[in-house]
Design an enzyme around this catalytic site. Structure first.
Site, mmCIF file in Angstrom:
data_model
loop_
_atom_site.group_PDB
_atom_site.id
_atom_site.type_symbol
_atom_site.label_atom_id
_atom_site.label_comp_id
_atom_site.label_asym_id
_atom_site.label_seq_id
_atom_site.Cartn_x
_atom_site.Cartn_y
_atom_site.Cartn_z
ATOM 1 N N LYS A 22 7.077 -5.407 3.714
ATOM 2 C CA LYS A 22 6.150 -6.222 2.897
ATOM 3 C C LYS A 22 5.764 -5.457 1.641
ATOM 4 C CE LYS A 22 1.512 -6.371 3.874
ATOM 5 N NZ LYS A 22 0.624 -6.114 2.729
ATOM 6 N N ASN A 23 5.385 -4.185 1.808
ATOM 7 C CA ASN A 23 4.810 -3.445 0.678
ATOM 8 C C ASN A 23 5.851 -2.901 -0.283
ATOM 9 O OD1 ASN A 23 2.372 -4.132 1.692
ATOM 10 N ND2 ASN A 23 1.878 -2.112 2.534
ATOM 11 N N CYS A 116 -10.628 -7.061 0.659
ATOM 12 C CA CYS A 116 -10.640 -7.525 2.045
ATOM 13 C C CYS A 116 -11.642 -6.651 2.789
ATOM 14 C CB CYS A 116 -9.248 -7.465 2.649
ATOM 15 S SG CYS A 116 -8.544 -5.849 2.644
ATOM 16 N N ARG A 121 -12.045 -2.190 -2.712
ATOM 17 C CA ARG A 121 -10.731 -2.237 -3.372
ATOM 18 C C ARG A 121 -10.871 -2.580 -4.852
ATOM 19 N NH1 ARG A 121 -6.408 -4.417 0.747
ATOM 20 N NH2 ARG A 121 -5.140 -2.909 -0.347
ATOM 21 N N ASP A 305 -2.436 2.420 7.317
ATOM 22 C CA ASP A 305 -2.107 1.100 7.866
ATOM 23 C C ASP A 305 -1.828 1.143 9.359
ATOM 24 O OD1 ASP A 305 -0.341 -0.133 4.921
ATOM 25 O OD2 ASP A 305 -2.454 0.179 5.364
ATOM 26 N N ARG A 397 0.144 -12.524 7.555
ATOM 27 C CA ARG A 397 0.332 -11.992 6.191
ATOM 28 C C ARG A 397 1.403 -10.916 6.188
ATOM 29 N NH1 ARG A 397 -4.818 -10.066 3.030
ATOM 30 N NH2 ARG A 397 -3.071 -9.474 1.699
HETATM 31 C C1 EPZ Z 1 -1.525 -0.364 -0.835
HETATM 32 O O1 EPZ Z 1 -2.786 -0.895 -1.185
HETATM 33 C C2 EPZ Z 1 -1.018 -1.207 0.343
HETATM 34 N N1 EPZ Z 1 -0.883 -2.603 -0.068
HETATM 35 C C3 EPZ Z 1 -2.005 -1.106 1.507
HETATM 36 O O2 EPZ Z 1 -1.436 -1.833 2.603
HETATM 37 C C4 EPZ Z 1 -2.137 0.361 1.906
HETATM 38 O O3 EPZ Z 1 -3.105 0.459 2.935
HETATM 39 C C5 EPZ Z 1 -2.579 1.189 0.693
HETATM 40 O O4 EPZ Z 1 -1.645 0.998 -0.398
HETATM 41 C C6 EPZ Z 1 -2.639 2.678 1.004
HETATM 42 O O5 EPZ Z 1 -1.397 3.116 1.466
HETATM 43 C C7 EPZ Z 1 0.251 -2.993 -0.704
HETATM 44 O O6 EPZ Z 1 1.138 -2.204 -0.975
HETATM 45 C C8 EPZ Z 1 0.354 -4.458 -1.050
HETATM 46 P P1 EPZ Z 1 -4.467 2.203 -3.029
HETATM 47 P P2 EPZ Z 1 -3.494 -0.432 -2.580
HETATM 48 O O7 EPZ Z 1 -4.626 1.791 -4.449
HETATM 49 O O8 EPZ Z 1 -2.471 -0.196 -3.617
HETATM 50 C C9 EPZ Z 1 -8.998 3.061 -4.223
HETATM 51 C C10 EPZ Z 1 -1.373 -3.433 4.320
HETATM 52 O O9 EPZ Z 1 -1.935 -3.459 5.413
HETATM 53 N N2 EPZ Z 1 -8.774 2.494 -5.570
HETATM 54 O O10 EPZ Z 1 -3.494 3.275 -2.691
HETATM 55 O O11 EPZ Z 1 -4.575 -1.400 -2.885
HETATM 56 C C11 EPZ Z 1 -8.901 2.024 -3.109
HETATM 57 O O12 EPZ Z 1 -10.099 1.293 -2.995
HETATM 58 C C12 EPZ Z 1 -2.133 -3.011 3.084
HETATM 59 O O13 EPZ Z 1 -0.159 -3.700 4.146
HETATM 60 C C13 EPZ Z 1 -9.799 2.561 -6.507
HETATM 61 O O14 EPZ Z 1 -10.886 3.060 -6.232
HETATM 62 O O15 EPZ Z 1 -4.158 0.934 -2.121
HETATM 63 C C14 EPZ Z 1 -8.619 2.891 -1.890
HETATM 64 O O16 EPZ Z 1 -9.833 3.410 -1.405
HETATM 65 C C15 EPZ Z 1 -3.601 -2.746 3.385
HETATM 66 N N3 EPZ Z 1 -9.590 2.033 -7.749
HETATM 67 C C16 EPZ Z 1 -7.768 4.038 -2.475
HETATM 68 O O17 EPZ Z 1 -7.946 3.975 -3.904
HETATM 69 C C17 EPZ Z 1 -8.393 1.471 -8.108
HETATM 70 O O18 EPZ Z 1 -8.253 1.022 -9.275
HETATM 71 C C18 EPZ Z 1 -6.272 3.911 -2.204
HETATM 72 O O19 EPZ Z 1 -5.917 2.570 -2.468
HETATM 73 C C19 EPZ Z 1 -7.355 1.414 -7.136
HETATM 74 C C20 EPZ Z 1 -7.564 1.941 -5.876
#
Ligand code: EPZ
Length: 416
Positions: A22-23, A116, A121, A305, A397
């Site tokens: 998916k990702n 979510c 996020r 995850d 999803r």
């Molecule tokens: C990706 O989410 C994945 N989703 C998530 O999978 C996964 O848990 C996550 O990466 C971490 O590996 C997809 O690829 C579609 P991040 P993403 O930006 O990109 C903070 C699933 O179950 N942050 O690496 O949103 C954020 O809040 C999903 O398949 C900011 O603060 O994750 C988090 O605490 C769930 N500001 C941390 O960074 C920003 O502008 C890491 O999030 C962006 C992120």
């Protein structure tokens, strides 16, 4: 009903093929916007997040068709830059269209993407880094409007590792003027797949899989055919099912090389694994305690995850254990549901302590998000009696058909 019914207490035996990631699919589908013509993406999973992404692409003027497991996307007709709120709001990965659309159209208007229950996020780093590449962004209460001439490269020293920010910057940089550096870049296999896709289309990207990406902007990319790799989180989900319920299963196409932190944890819990070229053979169940706390981290650390899945495993291992969630601020939502099944779990901030030696029983529990919902189904396999997990739409999803996959592995389970 929007639920899954599980008849628990039986060992697993069988084999199942791991679906496409998916990702990895979502950013690659977004990346087709950078290519004027028709791309063919194979092994995309048949899940609702992919459906929403394809709907967004169609709303922008793409022509999308699906033959067997191949999705063909013709972007020649892309004209819109306004995306339907219902698809943007329902999944976070719509933010990935931002970088691609700016590179293609120079303008995007979109609602803030869905968060979510696992965390706020925010998208502050997405917006901050794109502004540094020449994007003008006007933010409103519901959403924002972004405009750019030709994007220019920049050196990004990020405050923390973000999968989504890394992906958005790669998509914005690959056709930008000049060079872009991303450090620390996310090293997840999904980023590597995105870079492989873009390089095969003519992009110039160095450092995929390392924490430093260097992208040299090019004038144009050409259409390609690309196969999405297998989903390491889905493979980890079925591994957790065997760890909980016990048995002997074969996970065809499991990407073992991308799962070392998870496989090491599973072996510490006492299960036998055989890493084969065709997939992963799992025998036994979790029967030992973890000496150290299970701590989630960015890749190649233990993936956030799979944290909920391994909380269920630890609850059934008989020895208990400690978990620390370092990526998201609210990813213990299944604790309350596991407690309804008889688990003894204490949460303090981002740390959870699971007490061992408890017999868990099935009941009606509620999925609140994707991976937590899958963890509740996996827990129900090992608990006594018949269990119901409601809100199955969260699970759909990310999993093509969780009941079919687990039935392949010998579970007594049905959608209701
Ligand atoms: C990706 O989410 C994945 N989703 C998530 O999978 C996964 O848990 C996550 O990466 C971490 O590996 C997809 O690829 C579609 P991040 P993403 O930006 O990109 C903070 C699933 O179950 N942050 O690496 O949103 C954020 O809040 C999903 O398949 C900011 O603060 O994750 C988090 O605490 C769930 N500001 C941390 O960074 C920003 O502008 C890491 O999030 C962006 C992120």
């Amino acid at each position: 009903m929007d639920a899954v019914r599980i008849y628990g207490g039986n060992c697993l035996s069988g084999q199942t093929k791991i679906q496409g990631s998916k990702n990895a699919s979502l950013p690659i589908l977004a990346a087709t916007l950078l290519i004027d013509g028709t791309c063919e993406i194979t092994n995309c999973p048949d899940i609702s997040d992919v459906y929403h992404m394809l709907r967004l692409l169609e709303s922008l003027g793409c022509v999308v068709s699906r033959e067997a497991d191949a999705i063909r996307i013709d972007t020649k007709g892309v004209a819109e830059c306004d995306m339907p709120a219902d698809s943007v709001g329902v999944m976070r990965s719509s933010i990935m269209l931002l970088g691609a659309l700016l590179a293609r159209m120079g303008e995007v208007a979109m609602e803030y993407p869905g968060g979510c229950v696992i965390g706020r996020r925010p998208i502050d780093q997405h917006l901050y880094t794109l502004r540094r590449m020449g994007v003008e962004i006007t933010e409103g209460p519901e959403g924002f409007c972004a405009r750019a001439g030709r994007l220019h490269g920049a050196v990004h020293e990020l405050p923390f590792v973000s999968v989504g920010v890394t992906e958005n910057l790669v998509l914005a940089a690959v056709l930008a003027e000049g060079e872009t550096v991303i450090h620390p870049a996310a090293r997840e296999p999904e980023i590597q797949a995105l870079c492989e896709f873009l390089v095969s289309a003519g992009g110039k990207i160095e450092g995929a899989g390392t924490d430093r990406l260097v992208i040299e902007g090019v004038k144009k990319l050409h259409p390609v055919r690309f196969r999405v790799p297998a989903d390491r989180i889905v493979a980890g989900t079925w591994l957790a099912a065997c760890l909980c319920a016990g048995g002997r299963v074969f996970l065809e196409d499991a990407p073992c090389g991308q799962m070392e932190s998870v496989l090491a944890c599973a072996e510490n819990l006492g299960v036998n694994l055989r890493r084969l070229p065709e997939g992963l053979l799992v025998e036994g169940r979790a029967c030992k305690g973890l000496k150290e706390a299970l701590v989630t981290a960015v890749y190649p650390g233990f993936p956030t995850d799979l944290q909920s899945l391994f909380m269920a495993v630890i609850a059934f291992s008989g020895h208990g254990g400690r978990i620390e969630e370092t990526v998201f601020e609210n990813r213990f939502r299944i604790v309350q549901e596991l407690q309804k099944m008889g688990a003894d779990i204490r949460v303090e901030g981002n740390r959870a302590t699971v007490r061992g030696g408890r017999k868990l029983h099935n009941t009606i529990v509620e999925a609140k998000e994707l991976r937590g919902g899958a963890a509740l189904v996996v827990a129900a396999l090992a608990a006594e009696g018949t269990g119901i997990v409601t809100n199955r739409h969260f699970i759909d999803r990310g999993y093509e058909d969780i009941a079919r996959s687990l039935r392949d592995l010998g579970a007594e389970i049905e959608l209701t």
